[in-house]
Write a protein that holds these residues in place. Structure first.
Motif, PDB file in Angstrom:
ATOM      1  N   ILE A  30       1.541   1.958  -3.710  1.00 39.09           N
ATOM      2  CA  ILE A  30       0.380   1.888  -4.477  1.00 39.09           C
ATOM      3  C   ILE A  30       0.632   3.841  -4.325  1.00 39.09           C
ATOM      4  CG2 ILE A  30      -1.672   2.125  -4.317  1.00 39.09           C
ATOM      5  CD1 ILE A  30      -1.171  -0.722  -3.527  1.00 39.09           C
TER       6      ILE A  30
ATOM      7  N   SER B 278       5.866   9.538  -7.291  1.00 32.48           N
ATOM      8  CA  SER B 278       6.782   7.821  -7.511  1.00 32.48           C
ATOM      9  C   SER B 278       8.519   7.997  -7.513  1.00 32.48           C
ATOM     10  CB  SER B 278       7.098   7.004  -8.665  1.00 32.48           C
ATOM     11  OG  SER B 278       7.548   7.474 -10.033  1.00 32.48           O
TER      12      SER B 278
ATOM     13  N   ILE C  85       2.892   2.093 -10.807  1.00 30.29           N
ATOM     14  CA  ILE C  85       1.358   1.905 -10.148  1.00 30.29           C
ATOM     15  C   ILE C  85       1.201   3.931 -11.700  1.00 30.29           C
ATOM     16  CG2 ILE C  85       0.203   4.042  -9.173  1.00 30.29           C
ATOM     17  CD1 ILE C  85      -0.189   1.310  -8.231  1.00 30.29           C
TER      18      ILE C  85
ATOM     19  N   CYS D  73       6.623  -7.151 -10.062  1.00 26.58           N
ATOM     20  CA  CYS D  73       6.439  -6.536  -8.457  1.00 26.58           C
ATOM     21  C   CYS D  73       6.257  -8.087  -7.286  1.00 26.58           C
ATOM     22  CB  CYS D  73       4.642  -5.699  -8.169  1.00 26.58           C
ATOM     23  SG  CYS D  73       5.580  -3.825  -8.934  1.00 26.58           S
TER      24      CYS D  73
ATOM     25  N   LEU E 116       0.782  -1.366  -0.134  1.00 24.77           N
ATOM     26  CA  LEU E 116      -0.198   0.028  -0.121  1.00 24.77           C
ATOM     27  C   LEU E 116       0.863   1.131   0.310  1.00 24.77           C
ATOM     28  CD1 LEU E 116      -2.793   1.923   0.372  1.00 24.77           C
ATOM     29  CD2 LEU E 116      -2.818   1.115   2.540  1.00 24.77           C
TER      30      LEU E 116
ATOM     31  N   THR F  28       3.523  -5.526 -13.341  1.00 29.04           N
ATOM     32  CA  THR F  28       3.225  -5.929 -11.667  1.00 29.04           C
ATOM     33  C   THR F  28       3.575  -7.131 -11.121  1.00 29.04           C
ATOM     34  OG1 THR F  28       1.233  -4.557 -12.721  1.00 29.04           O
ATOM     35  CG2 THR F  28       0.313  -6.693 -11.030  1.00 29.04           C
TER      36      THR F  28
ATOM     37  N   ILE G  21       6.700  -0.910  -6.903  1.00 31.24           N
ATOM     38  CA  ILE G  21       5.232  -0.689  -6.904  1.00 31.24           C
ATOM     39  C   ILE G  21       5.269   0.975  -7.316  1.00 31.24           C
ATOM     40  CG2 ILE G  21       3.348  -0.599  -5.255  1.00 31.24           C
ATOM     41  CD1 ILE G  21       3.948  -3.088  -3.930  1.00 31.24           C
TER      42      ILE G  21
END
Length: 272
Positions: free
Chosen positions: A46, A53, A84, A119, A43, A116, A80
């Motif tokens: 994200i 970022s 995003i 990740c 989280l 992803t 991550i």
């Protein structure tokens, strides 16, 4: 009405773009503050990607200097946050230029999916060591909004000037330069130029993807300089595979459009 050189500057549209970007970052910032230290690495990555970022990369890389055991977790958060960015770019294109989304979405979604997967690999390798959430700057500050407005206007002018004087292919070099520091401005300016029929869709999505790859490379260098060797050990292969996937898309992805209009119409209709 548009004004200035090349007639691409519209103050109302520029400010609308500022509102869009600040709203995305502010929503993530508020969520981050509400969740607080309970936010895990997934989280945290994200929310960091939605806020900034680049700032997330710099902040977490610095942590590994004093907390080497958190290197794998920091690498996960950084990856991550960078992943995003692809989703954020798609959202921005959908809001500003729905007609471009049908062509830009497939390659950018593939890039999102590929990162992803990486990740998930990083998550399995991470040691789950605690890290602090270091993003404290409120993205709604007036200074940040003014800086973004100026950056967006400059890039909008640069895109128009480069396309007019050197052709569309020269925009790829501009995308590399502008993407080093900010992906939002080049994404929005490219989408707006497409709306004004100054760019073809194939060039538009490639400019945007090149900017995200340039930004990814910049964050990789920043992490290597600011973090420890163990962080580099985790990030170099992950970022390298991410960049390789993006380059393959740029070289070999065919022009293929998906029809996103029914989906957009479903959001706009009262029954959707």
């Amino acid at each position: 009405d548009a004004m200035g050189p090349y007639e691409v500057l519209n103050p109302r549209k520029i400010w609308w773009m500022v509102v869009l970007i600040v709203s995305i970052s502010l929503a993530a910032y508020v969520a981050q503050k509400l969740i607080g230290p309970r936010a895990g690495s997934v989280l945290g990555g994200i929310l960091g990607g939605l806020i900034s970022s680049t700032a997330t990369t710099v902040s977490y890389a610095r942590q590994t200097k004093s907390n080497p055991d958190a290197s794998s977790t920091a690498a996960l958060v950084i990856l991550i946050a960078s992943t995003i960015v692809n989703g954020r770019v798609l959202f921005e294109i959908g809001v500003v230029s729905p007609n471009l989304l049908g062509i830009a979405a497939p390659p950018i979604l593939i890039m999102l999916g590929w990162m992803t997967v990486l990740c998930m690999v990083a998550f399995l390798l991470s040691g789950r060591h605690a890290t602090e959430n270091p993003l404290d700057d409120n993205p709604a500050q007036l200074t940040a909004a003014i800086v973004f407005a100026a950056l967006y206007a400059v890039i909008l002018l640069a895109v128009a000037a480069v396309k007019t004087n050197f052709g569309q292919e020269a925009l790829y070099a501009l995308a590399v330069i502008s993407g080093l520091t900010d992906v939002d401005a080049i994404t929005l300016s490219t989408a707006q130029m497409f709306n004004d029929e100054r760019l073809d869709p194939g060039t538009a999505w490639r400019v945007i993807l090149i900017a995200t790859l340039a930004n990814l490379a910049f964050k990789g260098v920043a992490a290597a300089l600011l973090g420890n060797r163990r962080l580099c050990f985790y990030l170099i292969p992950l970022f390298g595979l991410s960049l390789a996937g993006g380059i393959l898309l740029l070289l070999f992805w065919p022009e293929w459009e998906i029809d996103v209009q029914p989906l957009l119409d479903s959001f706009r209709s009262p029954e959707g």
